[in-house]
Scaffold this motif. Structure first.
Motif, PDB file in Angstrom:
ATOM      1  N   ALA A 152       0.817  -1.215   0.000  1.00 34.70           N
ATOM      2  CA  ALA A 152       0.000   0.000   0.000  1.00 34.70           C
ATOM      3  C   ALA A 152       0.852   1.267   0.000  1.00 34.70           C
ATOM      4  CB  ALA A 152      -0.931   0.009   1.214  1.00 34.70           C
ATOM      5  N   LYS A 153       0.310   2.324  -0.600  1.00 30.80           N
ATOM      6  CA  LYS A 153       0.900   3.651  -0.512  1.00 30.80           C
ATOM      7  C   LYS A 153       0.431   4.278   0.797  1.00 30.80           C
ATOM      8  CE  LYS A 153      -1.367   4.751  -4.176  1.00 30.80           C
ATOM      9  NZ  LYS A 153      -1.958   5.546  -5.283  1.00 30.80           N
ATOM     10  N   HIS A 154       1.245   5.196   1.339  1.00 29.63           N
ATOM     11  CA  HIS A 154       0.898   5.800   2.631  1.00 29.63           C
ATOM     12  C   HIS A 154       0.944   7.316   2.548  1.00 29.63           C
ATOM     13  CE1 HIS A 154       1.964   1.700   3.830  1.00 29.63           C
ATOM     14  NE2 HIS A 154       1.113   1.902   4.823  1.00 29.63           N
ATOM     15  N   VAL A 155      -0.020   7.945   3.228  1.00 31.94           N
ATOM     16  CA  VAL A 155      -0.100   9.403   3.280  1.00 31.94           C
ATOM     17  C   VAL A 155       0.110   9.845   4.723  1.00 31.94           C
ATOM     18  CG1 VAL A 155      -2.616   9.408   3.577  1.00 31.94           C
ATOM     19  CG2 VAL A 155      -1.489  11.431   2.651  1.00 31.94           C
ATOM     20  N   GLY A 156       0.790  10.978   4.904  1.00 31.92           N
ATOM     21  CA  GLY A 156       1.018  11.516   6.230  1.00 31.92           C
ATOM     22  C   GLY A 156       0.525  12.947   6.329  1.00 31.92           C
ATOM     23  N   LEU A 157      -0.035  13.297   7.479  1.00 31.21           N
ATOM     24  CA  LEU A 157      -0.502  14.663   7.739  1.00 31.21           C
ATOM     25  C   LEU A 157       0.561  15.393   8.539  1.00 31.21           C
ATOM     26  CD1 LEU A 157      -2.762  16.836   7.745  1.00 31.21           C
ATOM     27  CD2 LEU A 157      -3.601  15.784   9.855  1.00 31.21           C
ATOM     28  N   VAL A 158       0.980  16.561   8.026  1.00 24.55           N
ATOM     29  CA  VAL A 158       2.025  17.355   8.673  1.00 24.55           C
ATOM     30  C   VAL A 158       1.502  18.765   8.896  1.00 24.55           C
ATOM     31  CG1 VAL A 158       4.372  18.272   8.466  1.00 24.55           C
ATOM     32  CG2 VAL A 158       3.845  15.992   7.585  1.00 24.55           C
ATOM     33  N   SER A 159       1.882  19.346  10.017  1.00 26.61           N
ATOM     34  CA  SER A 159       1.462  20.699  10.367  1.00 26.61           C
ATOM     35  C   SER A 159       1.723  21.681   9.233  1.00 26.61           C
ATOM     36  CB  SER A 159       2.205  21.159  11.622  1.00 26.61           C
ATOM     37  OG  SER A 159       1.992  22.533  11.844  1.00 26.61           O
ATOM     38  N   ALA A 160       0.805  22.633   9.084  1.00 22.03           N
ATOM     39  CA  ALA A 160       0.959  23.666   8.062  1.00 22.03           C
ATOM     40  C   ALA A 160       1.924  24.760   8.495  1.00 22.03           C
ATOM     41  CB  ALA A 160      -0.407  24.282   7.746  1.00 22.03           C
ATOM     42  N   SER A 161       2.450  24.683   9.698  1.00 20.10           N
ATOM     43  CA  SER A 161       3.363  25.694  10.217  1.00 20.10           C
ATOM     44  C   SER A 161       4.752  25.547   9.589  1.00 20.10           C
ATOM     45  CB  SER A 161       3.481  25.564  11.736  1.00 20.10           C
ATOM     46  OG  SER A 161       4.133  24.358  12.070  1.00 20.10           O
ATOM     47  N   ARG A 162       5.605  26.539   9.861  1.00 18.67           N
ATOM     48  CA  ARG A 162       6.981  26.476   9.371  1.00 18.67           C
ATOM     49  C   ARG A 162       7.728  25.282   9.950  1.00 18.67           C
ATOM     50  NH1 ARG A 162       9.431  32.649   9.506  1.00 18.67           N
ATOM     51  NH2 ARG A 162       8.029  33.549   7.942  1.00 18.67           N
ATOM     52  N   ASP A 163       7.426  24.946  11.200  1.00 16.30           N
ATOM     53  CA  ASP A 163       8.092  23.815  11.843  1.00 16.30           C
ATOM     54  C   ASP A 163       7.791  22.502  11.125  1.00 16.30           C
ATOM     55  OD1 ASP A 163       9.060  25.556  13.718  1.00 16.30           O
ATOM     56  OD2 ASP A 163       7.559  25.086  15.231  1.00 16.30           O
ATOM     57  N   GLY A 164       6.644  22.451  10.457  1.00 13.39           N
ATOM     58  CA  GLY A 164       6.267  21.231   9.763  1.00 13.39           C
ATOM     59  C   GLY A 164       7.008  21.004   8.460  1.00 13.39           C
ATOM     60  N   GLU A 165       7.695  22.022   7.970  1.00 13.28           N
ATOM     61  CA  GLU A 165       8.370  21.898   6.676  1.00 13.28           C
ATOM     62  C   GLU A 165       9.469  20.837   6.704  1.00 13.28           C
ATOM     63  OE1 GLU A 165       9.013  22.242   2.798  1.00 13.28           O
ATOM     64  OE2 GLU A 165       7.406  23.248   3.881  1.00 13.28           O
ATOM     65  N   MET A 166      10.284  20.838   7.762  1.00 14.45           N
ATOM     66  CA  MET A 166      11.360  19.856   7.868  1.00 14.45           C
ATOM     67  C   MET A 166      10.796  18.445   7.992  1.00 14.45           C
ATOM     68  SD  MET A 166      14.819  20.077  10.146  1.00 14.45           S
ATOM     69  CE  MET A 166      13.942  20.504  11.636  1.00 14.45           C
ATOM     70  N   LEU A 167       9.741  18.293   8.794  1.00 14.44           N
ATOM     71  CA  LEU A 167       9.101  16.988   8.936  1.00 14.44           C
ATOM     72  C   LEU A 167       8.521  16.532   7.605  1.00 14.44           C
ATOM     73  CD1 LEU A 167       8.111  14.619  10.632  1.00 14.44           C
ATOM     74  CD2 LEU A 167       6.133  16.008  11.292  1.00 14.44           C
ATOM     75  N   SER A 168       7.947  17.463   6.856  1.00 14.04           N
ATOM     76  CA  SER A 168       7.381  17.134   5.553  1.00 14.04           C
ATOM     77  C   SER A 168       8.437  16.569   4.613  1.00 14.04           C
ATOM     78  CB  SER A 168       6.740  18.385   4.944  1.00 14.04           C
ATOM     79  OG  SER A 168       6.263  18.121   3.650  1.00 14.04           O
ATOM     80  N   VAL A 169       9.606  17.209   4.577  1.00 13.66           N
ATOM     81  CA  VAL A 169      10.706  16.734   3.718  1.00 13.66           C
ATOM     82  C   VAL A 169      11.150  15.345   4.147  1.00 13.66           C
ATOM     83  CG1 VAL A 169      13.108  17.150   3.051  1.00 13.66           C
ATOM     84  CG2 VAL A 169      11.479  19.052   3.125  1.00 13.66           C
ATOM     85  N   TRP A 170      11.266  15.144   5.464  1.00 19.02           N
ATOM     86  CA  TRP A 170      11.705  13.846   5.989  1.00 19.02           C
ATOM     87  C   TRP A 170      10.719  12.740   5.626  1.00 19.02           C
ATOM     88  CZ3 TRP A 170       9.948  11.426  10.924  1.00 19.02           C
ATOM     89  CH2 TRP A 170      10.675  10.271  11.236  1.00 19.02           C
ATOM     90  N   LEU A 171       9.424  13.005   5.780  1.00 16.73           N
ATOM     91  CA  LEU A 171       8.416  11.990   5.455  1.00 16.73           C
ATOM     92  C   LEU A 171       8.416  11.662   3.966  1.00 16.73           C
ATOM     93  CD1 LEU A 171       5.363  13.019   7.670  1.00 16.73           C
ATOM     94  CD2 LEU A 171       6.960  11.141   8.032  1.00 16.73           C
ATOM     95  N   GLN A 172       8.604  12.671   3.142  1.00 14.60           N
ATOM     96  CA  GLN A 172       8.673  12.421   1.701  1.00 14.60           C
ATOM     97  C   GLN A 172       9.870  11.539   1.358  1.00 14.60           C
ATOM     98  OE1 GLN A 172       8.603  16.448   0.236  1.00 14.60           O
ATOM     99  NE2 GLN A 172       6.383  16.485   0.030  1.00 14.60           N
ATOM    100  N   GLN A 173      10.981  11.745   2.058  1.00 16.33           N
ATOM    101  CA  GLN A 173      12.158  10.910   1.837  1.00 16.33           C
ATOM    102  C   GLN A 173      11.913   9.467   2.270  1.00 16.33           C
ATOM    103  OE1 GLN A 173      15.198  13.093   3.958  1.00 16.33           O
ATOM    104  NE2 GLN A 173      15.706  14.350   2.173  1.00 16.33           N
ATOM    105  N   LEU A 174      11.053   9.297   3.282  1.00 18.98           N
ATOM    106  CA  LEU A 174      10.710   7.944   3.727  1.00 18.98           C
ATOM    107  C   LEU A 174       9.747   7.250   2.764  1.00 18.98           C
ATOM    108  CD1 LEU A 174      10.185   8.467   7.574  1.00 18.98           C
ATOM    109  CD2 LEU A 174      12.069   7.250   6.462  1.00 18.98           C
ATOM    110  N   GLY A 175       9.092   8.031   1.898  1.00 21.84           N
ATOM    111  CA  GLY A 175       8.179   7.444   0.920  1.00 21.84           C
ATOM    112  C   GLY A 175       6.722   7.822   1.087  1.00 21.84           C
TER     113      GLY A 175
END
Length: 196
Positions: free
Chosen positions: A33-56
């Motif tokens: 299965a493909k997986h989707v993650g919800l990340v905060s819309a704040s500036r702090d969420g940007e780094m987490l967003s990049v990390w999750l995208q790298q995880l797939g």
């Protein structure tokens, strides 16, 4: 995992916010299965967003406090496109170990079952945060237990309580598996883990 969990199916995975590190790391390698993650819309969420995208992960920006409606709509649309999703049932701000309506709402609207995930670490580092967030220390043994899928026919406080109890039971089973005392019949996850 519980014998009733089908790794080839699409699910909503539910776990506690303080234990989310292991599910986040594991789910992209779990089944087809493909997986989707919800990340905060704040500036702090940007780094987490990049990390999750790298995880797939496919990432949706937003939270239960900012852009809540658009976030839920995006997650439901992603589910309709075949994505599974993991949800910290008591996130993003608690109270800890109390399931909010988000997980049952998403499962109900997306017509997906919820799989409760329990997590146990042999040597965790525990933060002094509202959720008592745990990170596994180096060489820690970690157990993730995927309990029996739950169908959600409505969104209500009783369903939220059912979700909380189910995650608690999965947590207990994970701990017993870690200690070698569980009598719960389990199926090995290894054949369904993608190697990198």
């Amino acid at each position: 995992m519980h014998p009733n969990v089908d790794p080839t199916r699409q699910y909503v995975y539910g776990f506690w916010h303080g234990k989310q590190f292991a599910p986040i790391m594991f789910l992209p390698k779990w089944g087809p299965a493909k997986h989707v993650g919800l990340v905060s819309a704040s500036r702090d969420g940007e780094m987490l967003s990049v990390w999750l995208q790298q995880l797939g992960y496919h990432v949706v920006r937003g939270s239960s406090s900012r852009k809540a409606i658009s976030s839920l709509v995006k997650l439901i649309n992603a589910a309709k496109e075949g994505y599974s999703m993991g949800i910290a049932a008591d996130g993003p701000r608690g109270p800890a170990l109390k399931a909010k309506a988000g997980i049952s709402f998403l499962a109900h609207k997306a017509n997906l079952q919820v799989v409760p995930i329990g997590v146990a670490y042999s040597k965790p580092w525990q933060f002094k945060s509202w959720d008592k967030y745990q990170l596994p220390l180096p060489f820690t043994k970690a157990v993730l237990y995927f309990d029996a899928p739950i169908s959600v026919s409505e969104v209500s406080e009783s369903v939220n309580e059912q979700m909380a109890k189910a995650i608690d039971v999965a947590e207990l089973t994970a701990f017993e598996l870690l200690k070698g005392t569980s009598k719960q019949p389990v199926v090995d996850c290894k054949p369904y883990i993608a190697t990198t």
